[in-house]
Design an enzyme around this catalytic site. Structure first.
Site, PDB file in Angstrom:
ATOM      1  N   SER A  39       1.142   6.666   2.711  1.00  6.89           N
ATOM      2  CA  SER A  39       1.879   7.692   3.470  1.00  6.89           C
ATOM      3  C   SER A  39       3.062   8.224   2.681  1.00  6.89           C
ATOM      4  CB  SER A  39       2.401   7.105   4.786  1.00  6.89           C
ATOM      5  OG  SER A  39       1.341   6.740   5.605  1.00  6.89           O
ATOM      6  N   GLU A  96      -3.336  10.312  18.709  1.00 14.32           N
ATOM      7  CA  GLU A  96      -3.855  11.687  18.719  1.00 14.32           C
ATOM      8  C   GLU A  96      -4.972  11.844  17.683  1.00 14.32           C
ATOM      9  OE1 GLU A  96      -0.644  10.839  18.972  1.00 14.32           O
ATOM     10  OE2 GLU A  96      -0.506  11.462  21.068  1.00 14.32           O
ATOM     11  N   GLN A 117       0.836  -1.199   0.000  1.00 13.78           N
ATOM     12  CA  GLN A 117       0.000   0.000   0.000  1.00 13.78           C
ATOM     13  C   GLN A 117       0.867   1.244   0.000  1.00 13.78           C
ATOM     14  OE1 GLN A 117      -3.551   0.540   2.768  1.00 13.78           O
ATOM     15  NE2 GLN A 117      -2.112   1.917   3.750  1.00 13.78           N
ATOM     16  N   GLY A 118       0.739   2.068  -1.023  1.00 13.15           N
ATOM     17  CA  GLY A 118       1.526   3.297  -1.104  1.00 13.15           C
ATOM     18  C   GLY A 118       0.679   4.515  -0.774  1.00 13.15           C
ATOM     19  N   SER A 133       4.801  -1.285   4.045  1.00 16.87           N
ATOM     20  CA  SER A 133       5.076  -2.644   4.524  1.00 16.87           C
ATOM     21  C   SER A 133       5.170  -3.591   3.345  1.00 16.87           C
ATOM     22  CB  SER A 133       3.955  -3.155   5.430  1.00 16.87           C
ATOM     23  OG  SER A 133       3.641  -2.219   6.393  1.00 16.87           O
ATOM     24  N   GLU A 180      -9.488  -1.636   6.766  1.00 23.21           N
ATOM     25  CA  GLU A 180      -8.348  -1.705   7.668  1.00 23.21           C
ATOM     26  C   GLU A 180      -8.822  -1.661   9.119  1.00 23.21           C
ATOM     27  OE1 GLU A 180      -5.403   1.204   6.769  1.00 23.21           O
ATOM     28  OE2 GLU A 180      -3.893   0.238   8.004  1.00 23.21           O
TER      29      GLU A 180
END
Lengths: 413, 353
Positions: free
Chosen positions: A144, A392, A141-142, A176, A259
């Site tokens: 971030s 957060e 998964q691309g 990952s 997810e």
């Protein structure tokens, strides 16, 4: 009675009724595992190098796919089973109980597959889903980027339309499994002039394309599970865009929702196993005859750890019961990540601390507690409250969506 | 299905919430008008709520711990000044240990709420403080108990005593019960002077921990309800109160505290529901009850304290209801074993067996 023996322990505790279909599903799954699992466990025990393990994980996926078990939530027409919530629960609990190995391509199956099924054209589905299912194509998964973490929509990897192609330049991070992946599903900015969320496209990129470079990132634990992926004028056909050009942000909602749903189910089992081991070791004297179980402060922390793990379980059960009753997941589902990750981190810190002064010993030292694994677990779980949305960000989500607080003034409209 | 409330449960919850909204007046206890909220208690009695756990054969509601927890949670939400939890645990003791004749005679008034029962838990100190001796067919109790939680209005007391080396339970209506001023005036405590008080022995000899476990669970449910209510009030306030030109709930310092309060409240509820279901299934519930206590009362104190903080100056005024909640949850935390006491029990069971 027969249903009881078929139902894994977690199901018994939930005290739910299994329909005939559910019971048949459970029986078929158990029978299949009896036939296929022992051989794979043997092979995995002998595998040494990461590459061997990766090859076995692909082999296992092709077996699972042939049995119809690789993607049970996918619709029948794509090789899934359209499993009901109860069946997913049976499948999941059994998998944990019988130590079913993970699939090499689980990221593709769990995250990209549902997105393709929801938003892909029939051609895209025919082309990408079968190899995704049987492990011929492993996906990463691309999403971030170095400058786009919590604020994902600010991503800057550019995709420029050039005739029938999209030419992609930029950098992805925390990817990952990129070192093993054949394909990457990525978010790229295809309209730099549109508002942040309206200029993003969801695109499929072959990892073998010219202009792609993968560099591993070494983490504080010493592992290198993540990578940076550099893209330098990588050319893919426009037919690799899923959904509308510039419509990627909506497409990706499917991915992120999946997810979330998957995250919490396995968590409690892993926590229970760690806690059980920590308790066992606390009762054993260290090389100088000191038992953590005799220390009042450790006793209090161990009790608190048990309480925390119980709460993760009870929250999960409440949420499951709601889902199985056909209701929307309640607030206890949304908070399971925030609380669960915090518990995981605290538990690993306790496990390490229980070793007393011997906690400073690492792998290789004969007296290293748990052969140095507690130290490794402690280091690894520092990432628990960061990956998949920081604590957060989770707190913002809880306060805004459940408690009705105003959004941050700087948030996108 | 476990962990899922039925439509009947939801209806019960709405019923109690509605009754509390219209009738509950915890302030009356602070104005010195009354010991408990007598109006609310009588409405709850006539609605059959007070005897919900009493078997139907004795005019009770035939409900169990799940129904009782729902009621206690809603009463906690309103800081209702009624001794529901203690009364329920006392009635449970009679139902478990009374002979058929005793159940018939004692449970009817308890189910209707004509008698208000208090319960002395069999702690080592309490067992040492009271002596029971036979007097013909009856029994006499002597001694003094300095503190019985929420028994200020009790007309009958369930009292444990040593007899032939085992704990037996007695019922007395003759003890001299004197109410004591309490920080949380909505749960008035009492001292009891027994002075050879007439009592009767419940015939059952099974030493059942269940009344204590039920009571701890219900007290924890009150705390969870109080915390949930304080959070709800606060989340509304932070969207209304403006500073720096914005609702204060816009600021992450406030938002994140609210999110942590939510986690604390939901954890408290999960712990309480877990104990309720363990009790309902007749499982050994000692650990579950300790879990409920350790989580719910401590979390409730943290949540209500945060609620006061987020209300700013208004939060520390007599006029704002939050101090009623603050007093209630602190009292609950101190009453049936502190969170650290319960963690100690959990540690014993994990590490010493």
């Amino acid at each position: 009675m027969q249903q009881e023996t078929l139902a894994p322990s977690g199901l018994g505790e939930l005290d739910i009724d299994l329909s005939e279909d559910d019971a048949a599903f459970a029986e078929e799954w158990m029978t299949w595992l009896d036939t296929h699992l022992p051989a794979m466990h043997e092979k995995l025990a002998d595998a040494g190098r990461d590459a061997d393990k990766q090859a076995l994980a692909r082999d296992w996926q092709s077996q699972m796919a042939a049995g119809g078990w690789a993607a049970i939530t996918w619709p029948l027409e794509f090789g899934g089973r359209a499993a009901t919530a109860r069946q997913q629960l049976i499948f999941y609990l059994t998998s944990a109980e019988r130590r079913v190995p993970p699939l090499a391509g689980r990221i593709g199956i769990n995250l990209c597959g549902p997105t393709l099924i929801a938003h892909g054209t029939s051609e895209q589905q025919q082309r990408f889903l079968p190899p995704m299912l049987d492990g011929r194509h492993v996906w990463c998964q691309g999403f971030s980027e170095p400058g786009a973490g919590s604020d994902l929509a600010s991503l800057r990897t550019r995709g420029v339309v050039d005739g029938d192609s999209l030419v992609i330049t930029g950098q992805k991070i925390w990817t990952s499994g990129a070192q093993y992946a054949d394909w990457m599903f990525a978010l790229v900015r295809t309209d730099p002039d549109a508002p942040k969320r309206r200029g993003i496209s969801f695109v499929l990129v072959p990892m073998t394309a010219n202009g792609i470079e993968v560099r591993p990132i070494r983490q504080i634990s010493g592992d290198a599970g993540f990578n940076e992926v550099f893209l330098d004028e990588v050319r893919v056909p426009l037919t690799n865009v899923i959904g509308e050009l510039n419509g990627g942000w909506n497409v990706t909602r499917t991915t992120l929702a999946n997810e979330r749903a998957i995250l919490f189910m396995g968590q409690q089992m892993a926590l229970t196993a760690t806690l059980r081991k920590a308790i066992t070791m606390a009762k054993v004297a260290d090389p100088q005859g000191v038992r953590a179980a005799d220390d009042p402060h450790f006793r209090d922390r161990i009790a608190q750890a048990w309480i925390d793990v119980e709460l993760v379980r009870l929250n999960g059960m409440r949420n499951l019961a709601r889902v199985l009753a056909g209701k929307e997941p309640g607030p206890e589902g949304a908070m399971s990540k925030l609380f669960g990750q915090h518990v995981e981190q605290k538990l690993h810190e306790l496990a390490l601390d229980l070793g007393g002064e011997f906690a400073i010993l690492d792998r290789g030292a004969p007296d290293a507690p748990n052969r140095g694994k507690w130290a490794l677990g402690w280091l690894r779980t520092r990432a628990s409250t960061i990956g998949g949305g920081t604590s957060e960000i989770q707190r913002n989500v809880l306060a805004e969506r459940i408690l009705g607080q105003p959004r941050d003034p700087w948030a996108d409209a | 299905m476990k962990f899922e409330f039925t439509e009947e449960h939801q209806a019960l919850r709405s019923l109690i919430a509605g009754v509390c909204e219209q009738q509950a007046d915890p302030r009356a206890c602070y104005d010195g008008q009354s010991m408990i909220d007598t109006r609310l208690w009588s409405v709850l009695c006539s609605a059959g709520v007070v005897g919900v756990g009493v078997p139907e054969a004795y005019e009770g509601g035939g409900g169990g711990p799940v129904e009782q927890v729902i009621i206690a949670e809603e009463l906690g939400r309103a800081v209702a000044a009624v001794p529901f939890s203690e009364h329920a645990a006392a009635a449970e003791t009679v139902a478990l240990l009374g002979s058929e004749e005793q159940r018939k005679r004692l449970l009817f008034p308890l189910a209707r709420g004509e008698a208000v029962a208090g319960i002395v838990l069999p702690t080592p100190a309490n067992l040492k403080a009271v002596e029971a001796h036979r007097d013909g067919a009856r029994w006499r109790l002597s001694g003094h108990i300095p503190l019985i939680p929420n028994a200020g209005a009790a007309t009958a007391l369930l009292v444990p005593a040593h007899e032939d080396g085992q704990v037996r339970w007695l019922v007395t209506e003759a003890a001299q019960v004197s109410a004591l001023p309490t920080v949380d005036r909505t749960r008035p405590a009492a001292a009891a002077e027994f002075g050879d008080a007439d009592a009767e022995l419940l015939s059952g000899t099974d030493i059942s921990e269940r009344p204590g476990e039920l009571l701890m669970t219900l007290a924890a449910a009150e705390a969870a309800g109080a915390a949930a209510s304080a959070l709800q009030t606060t989340a509304r306030y932070t969207t209304e109160r403006h500073q720096f030109g914005l609702p204060i709930g816009t600021f992450q310092a406030v938002k994140h505290r609210l999110a942590d309060m939510l986690v604390a409240v939901e954890n408290a509820r999960s712990a309480v529901y877990g104990a309720a279901w363990a009790l309902a299934e007749g499982e050994t519930a000692a650990l579950s009850a300790s879990l409920a206590q350790a989580v719910a009362t401590g979390n409730a104190v943290a949540v209500v304290s945060d609620a006061v903080q987020l209300h700013g100056g208004i939060g520390v005024t007599w006029e704002c209801d939050l101090h009623l909640y603050l007093r209630r949850v602190k009292a609950l935390e101190a009453t049936y074993g502190s969170p650290s006491t319960h963690r100690g029990r959990i540690a014993d069971s994990l590490l010493d067996r």
